[in-house]
Design a protein around this motif. Sequence first.
Motif, PDB file in Angstrom:
ATOM      1  N   LYS A  39      87.484 -27.055  77.958  1.00  0.00           N
ATOM      2  CA  LYS A  39      87.519 -27.670  76.630  1.00  0.00           C
ATOM      3  C   LYS A  39      88.814 -28.447  76.400  1.00  0.00           C
ATOM      4  CE  LYS A  39      87.085 -23.682  74.549  1.00  0.00           C
ATOM      5  NZ  LYS A  39      87.250 -22.794  75.726  1.00  0.00           N
ATOM      6  N   SER A  40      89.951 -27.810  76.698  1.00  0.00           N
ATOM      7  CA  SER A  40      91.236 -28.501  76.500  1.00  0.00           C
ATOM      8  C   SER A  40      91.371 -29.674  77.452  1.00  0.00           C
ATOM      9  CB  SER A  40      92.415 -27.538  76.723  1.00  0.00           C
ATOM     10  OG  SER A  40      92.414 -26.550  75.731  1.00  0.00           O
ATOM     11  N   THR A  41      90.909 -29.486  78.671  1.00  0.00           N
ATOM     12  CA  THR A  41      90.982 -30.573  79.647  1.00  0.00           C
ATOM     13  C   THR A  41      90.186 -31.775  79.153  1.00  0.00           C
ATOM     14  OG1 THR A  41      91.221 -28.940  81.405  1.00  0.00           O
ATOM     15  CG2 THR A  41      90.652 -31.175  82.081  1.00  0.00           C
ATOM     16  N   PHE A 159      90.700 -32.123  67.833  1.00  0.00           N
ATOM     17  CA  PHE A 159      91.368 -30.870  67.465  1.00  0.00           C
ATOM     18  C   PHE A 159      91.125 -29.874  68.590  1.00  0.00           C
ATOM     19  CE2 PHE A 159      90.356 -32.911  63.466  1.00  0.00           C
ATOM     20  CZ  PHE A 159      91.437 -32.644  62.640  1.00  0.00           C
ATOM     21  N   ASP A 160      92.184 -29.349  69.179  1.00  0.00           N
ATOM     22  CA  ASP A 160      92.025 -28.359  70.241  1.00  0.00           C
ATOM     23  C   ASP A 160      92.412 -26.984  69.701  1.00  0.00           C
ATOM     24  OD1 ASP A 160      91.652 -26.975  72.545  1.00  0.00           O
ATOM     25  OD2 ASP A 160      93.232 -27.981  73.693  1.00  0.00           O
ATOM     26  N   GLU A 161      91.423 -26.229  69.313  1.00  0.00           N
ATOM     27  CA  GLU A 161      91.620 -24.886  68.758  1.00  0.00           C
ATOM     28  C   GLU A 161      92.695 -24.882  67.677  1.00  0.00           C
ATOM     29  OE1 GLU A 161      91.834 -21.624  71.411  1.00  0.00           O
ATOM     30  OE2 GLU A 161      90.480 -22.518  72.859  1.00  0.00           O
ATOM     31  N   PRO A 162      92.498 -25.652  66.616  1.00  0.00           N
ATOM     32  CA  PRO A 162      93.553 -25.826  65.614  1.00  0.00           C
ATOM     33  C   PRO A 162      93.902 -24.559  64.844  1.00  0.00           C
ATOM     34  CG  PRO A 162      91.491 -26.770  64.832  1.00  0.00           C
ATOM     35  CD  PRO A 162      91.285 -26.425  66.285  1.00  0.00           C
TER      36      PRO A 162
HETATM   37 MG   LIG Z   1      91.872 -24.594  75.680  1.00  0.00          MG
END
Ligand SMILES: [Mg+2]
Length: 241
Positions: A39-41, A159-162
Amino acid sequence: MRISHVVKRFGDFTALDDVSLDIHRGEVVTVVGASGSGKSTLCRTINRLETIDSGTIEVDGVPLPEEGKELARLRAEVGMVFQSFNLFPHLSVLDNITLAPVKVRGIERAAAQERARSLLERVGLADQAAKRPTQLSGGQAQRVAIARALAMDPKVMLFDEPTSALDPEMINEVLDVIKDLAASGMTMLVVTHEMGFARSAADRVVFMDAGQIVEAGAPAEFFSHPRTERARDFLSKVLSH
Ligand SMILES: [Mg+2]
Ligand SMILES: Nc1ncnc2c1ncn2[C@@H]1O[C@H](COP(=O)(O)OP(=O)(O)O)[C@@H](O)[C@H]1O
């Protein structure tokens, strides 16, 4: 935004395995999946914080360039909010928000400050402009980070796990700001572990596993009738308590 057949490897490890996703103007897409699923990638490649090994990423029909001035310009069209806020600790809240518009966009300081104040009002922090980030709660800091991203007038927000670094009582104040933004028509990709939010705020939910998009569809459909065993397994783990 059009992501087509994107592959990202770290050495022999394939972090994104032929990922394709279109995000339409004004659409809100939430991304869910286990830790390590990519997901972050995905967020980082969209913003070219990571290069990709193959595939293409286009914003408004324009491919993301590899480097240089064009990349800086296109990157400014994609606002990113991280789990860990990433505010500049030595700058006031107001200066955190005006820095990029002044330095990158060449906006006059007074105009940038006026805009920053209206953005702070929008995220409910009109009275915090002079503080340093360390004087804020986590929920406040994350709302400043959102205001800072908005100050560049992005076409898309990632938004990455805000809310993952926040104490539970602060999660909703941040999700409410993100929901307001969604209602205002912002195009958004939101990686989240908040399943209630993923379901209620999204036009579409994307489920990732092992670097692949395994399912993508309407939230009610995904949460009630996941089609794949992998999604059923994931949901049984996150929704069981
Ligand atoms: Mg992540
Ligand atoms: N810079 C990197 N170098 C090597 N492996 C990485 C790097 N960044 C991420 N990975 C690996 O890629 C996989 C996906 O990571 P990530 O996108 O952070 O997953 P998620 O955000 O879904 O938890 C993980 O196995 C992670 O260890």
